[in-house]
Design an enzyme around this catalytic site. Structure first.
Site, PDB file in Angstrom:
ATOM      1  N   GLU A 101      -4.170   7.230   2.810  1.00 54.83           N
ATOM      2  CA  GLU A 101      -3.307   7.062   1.586  1.00 54.83           C
ATOM      3  C   GLU A 101      -1.881   7.900   1.698  1.00 54.83           C
ATOM      4  O   GLU A 101      -0.907   7.567   1.478  1.00 54.83           O
ATOM      5  CB  GLU A 101      -3.818   7.401   0.307  1.00 54.83           C
ATOM      6  CG  GLU A 101      -4.781   6.201   0.059  1.00 54.83           C
ATOM      7  CD  GLU A 101      -5.910   6.360  -1.160  1.00 54.83           C
ATOM      8  OE1 GLU A 101      -6.672   5.538  -1.582  1.00 54.83           O
ATOM      9  OE2 GLU A 101      -5.761   7.557  -1.721  1.00 54.83           O
ATOM     10  N   LYS A 121     -17.741   8.812  -5.451  1.00 50.86           N
ATOM     11  CA  LYS A 121     -16.434   8.514  -4.940  1.00 50.86           C
ATOM     12  C   LYS A 121     -16.054   9.140  -3.430  1.00 50.86           C
ATOM     13  O   LYS A 121     -16.491  10.193  -3.159  1.00 50.86           O
ATOM     14  CB  LYS A 121     -15.223   8.566  -5.644  1.00 50.86           C
ATOM     15  CG  LYS A 121     -15.155   7.850  -6.843  1.00 50.86           C
ATOM     16  CD  LYS A 121     -15.005   6.364  -6.519  1.00 50.86           C
ATOM     17  CE  LYS A 121     -13.437   6.135  -5.889  1.00 50.86           C
ATOM     18  NZ  LYS A 121     -12.525   6.608  -6.548  1.00 50.86           N
ATOM     19  N   HIS A 176      -2.252 -13.668   5.834  1.00 58.04           N
ATOM     20  CA  HIS A 176      -2.165 -13.756   4.345  1.00 58.04           C
ATOM     21  C   HIS A 176      -3.199 -13.085   3.855  1.00 58.04           C
ATOM     22  O   HIS A 176      -3.527 -13.070   2.668  1.00 58.04           O
ATOM     23  CB  HIS A 176      -2.126 -15.045   3.831  1.00 58.04           C
ATOM     24  CG  HIS A 176      -1.011 -16.015   4.585  1.00 58.04           C
ATOM     25  ND1 HIS A 176       0.291 -15.711   4.100  1.00 58.04           N
ATOM     26  CD2 HIS A 176      -1.050 -17.022   5.501  1.00 58.04           C
ATOM     27  CE1 HIS A 176       0.955 -16.630   4.836  1.00 58.04           C
ATOM     28  NE2 HIS A 176       0.166 -17.385   5.876  1.00 58.04           N
ATOM     29  N   SER A 227     -14.019  12.768  -6.111  1.00 61.93           N
ATOM     30  CA  SER A 227     -13.364  12.594  -7.054  1.00 61.93           C
ATOM     31  C   SER A 227     -13.860  13.734  -7.965  1.00 61.93           C
ATOM     32  O   SER A 227     -14.882  14.149  -7.869  1.00 61.93           O
ATOM     33  CB  SER A 227     -14.097  11.322  -7.848  1.00 61.93           C
ATOM     34  OG  SER A 227     -13.528  11.259  -9.153  1.00 61.93           O
TER      35      SER A 227
END
Length: 464
Positions: A289, A282, A155, A276
């Site tokens: 992804e 970043k 979980h 970024s």
């Protein structure tokens, strides 16, 4: 040029031609189309359907066309309907009317079915090779990180202590199942459809079994209708691909989570991350992804083909032209992902201390303590309740189970104070907890290494 037209009084509308044509994507099948055609010509000669000289002329012409395509001297012309008409036209230009004899005893229906099976057979073998390299990388990393501890989750909540190798090897076994599925898929792919004709076979005395042997097929399709209309083998492959990308998406999700500031378990190498345009600090896990994002695309290709085929009467229908683009796209994406991912894992930095720190807090030794009490003679359910109450006490006091003094244990549970001893604390150490989990497939480093060594033997013997 089209391979038909005798019963038509006018040419095809240009827009209709563009909509109908498949050369823009089926051109990648050219080498397989030529391979099948050369064997078909040789078979026609062996059976006395065409002469040996004609077969040799056809073969020589096909080899010249293949060489010209490979060298970029022969460009694909959009005026052609498909790769079959493209090759046949240039063959006829090279050797004259004899080129037209190549199509004796075959149809584009069984021809394209052959091409796609030859193509997919090769691609499955390539993907299996990439999977083996990926699995080998996982075993190597698992050996390297054998003493790295981290939380196991359920979980997305910290649950029990495991090792990084144990976690990585879970993905190894997912990929191993994918490998096995591909091996099984090959059995259905490697069946020869050539000789089915358009749908009803042929009146010529062909030798399908000889062609199958020459092209290294295991068997021939035994029903001509099924031979030209079957695309189950593609559906099966796409289903396997969908399962495989699901596995890679799950791994990607963990890479994304672990590289976040909240986890800080790993840092991806600069070569496998991006920045970024506005935030200088970043470092984004874009590759992971993208893999996660490609999953829906590959699922879609499977659903598209299932939907295309669901209402088709026998035998061939033009709808079946839609079997290729999704297949090609799936293979292209799988191949690049399977090439990138191992190196991305090999170059990532593992924050061992951060992982161990996360594994050392949050009462991850609660189950081990309940097991300890059960071994002392308590029913496990009662032991579970005692540890649950101790966790509640620890939460209120801001301490872990191993930080509760022995006297406090006996004070909290006076009726059971005889089962609480100093050896209890030794069993709550991370190293001891892991060492105790020696059951087959368990998390102990000893058992993990045992599994890794067995799998290394399997990897060396795996058949592509």
């Amino acid at each position: 040029m089209k391979l038909w037209g005798g019963r038509f009084n006018k040419g095809t509308d240009q827009l209709v031609h563009d909509f109908n044509a498949s050369l823009t994507f089926d051109k990648r099948l050219y080498s397989y189309d030529i391979m099948g055609s050369k064997v078909h010509a040789e078979m026609l000669a062996r059976q006395g359907i065409i002469s040996e000289k004609e077969a040799q002329e056809i073969t020589d012409g096909l080899e010249k066309i293949e060489k010209a395509i490979k060298e970029g001297k022969l460009e694909f012309n959009s005026s052609f309907e498909d790769i079959h008409s493209f090759i046949e036209k240039y063959l006829t230009d090279l050797i004259g009317p004899t080129g037209g004899k190549l199509h004796t005893a075959r149809s584009r229906n069984d021809q394209v079915a052959l091409d796609i099976r030859l193509y997919l057979r090769d691609k499955i073998k390539e993907i299996k090779k990439l999977l083996l390299l990926f699995m080998k990388t996982i075993t190597e990393l698992s050996e390297e990180y054998i003493d790295v501890f981290l939380p196991g989750y359920t979980h997305l909540q910290r649950a029990q202590v495991i090792t990084l190798p144990h976690h990585l090897m879970a993905y190894y076994f997912m990929l191993k199942r994918d490998f096995s599925r591909l091996s099984d898929n090959l059995k259905r792919v490697n069946v020869l459809p050539l000789g089915s004709g358009a749908l009803a076979g042929t009146t010529f005395p062909i030798d399908r079994e000889w062609v199958a042997d020459k092209l290294d097929f295991d068997s021939v399709c035994l029903n001509s209708l099924d031979g030209v209309s079957d695309r189950d083998f593609i559906i099966e492959f796409l289903s396997i691909a969908a399962t495989m990308i699901m596995h890679l998406s799950r791994l990607s999700e963990e890479i994304i989570l672990w590289s976040s500031g909240e986890f800080n378990f790993i840092e991806l190498d600069d070569a496998y991350a991006t920045g970024s345009s506005i935030m200088p600090q970043k470092k984004n896990p874009d590759i992971a992804e993208l893999v996660r994002g490609k999953t829906g695309r590959i699922y879609g290709h499977l659903m598209q083909l299932l939907t295309t085929l669901k209402g088709l009467p026998l035998a061939y229908n033009k709808d079946m032209q839609e079997d290729k683009e999704g297949l090609f796209d799936t293979i292209d994406n799988l191949e690049i992902i399977l090439k990138i991912y191992p190196d991305m894992l090999k170059t990532m930095k593992v924050n061992k201390e951060k992982m161990k720190q996360a594994a050392s807090s949050g009462f991850l030794n609660a189950t081990d303590l309940a097991d300890y009490l059960a071994k002392k003679g308590l029913p496990f359910r009662e032991a579970h309740e005692i540890v649950g109450k101790a966790v509640l006490y620890g939460l209120k006091q801001g301490i872990e189970l191993e930080e509760i003094p022995l006297e406090k244990w006996r004070e909290l549970f006076p009726a059971k104070n005889n089962i609480f001893n100093k050896d209890m604390y030794h069993n709550l150490l991370i190293e001891k907890m892991l060492a105790n989990r020696r059951s087959t497939g368990g998390t102990s480093p000893e058992e993990t290494l045992n599994i890794i060594n067995k799998e290394k033997i399997w990897l060396n013997k795996a058949i592509i």
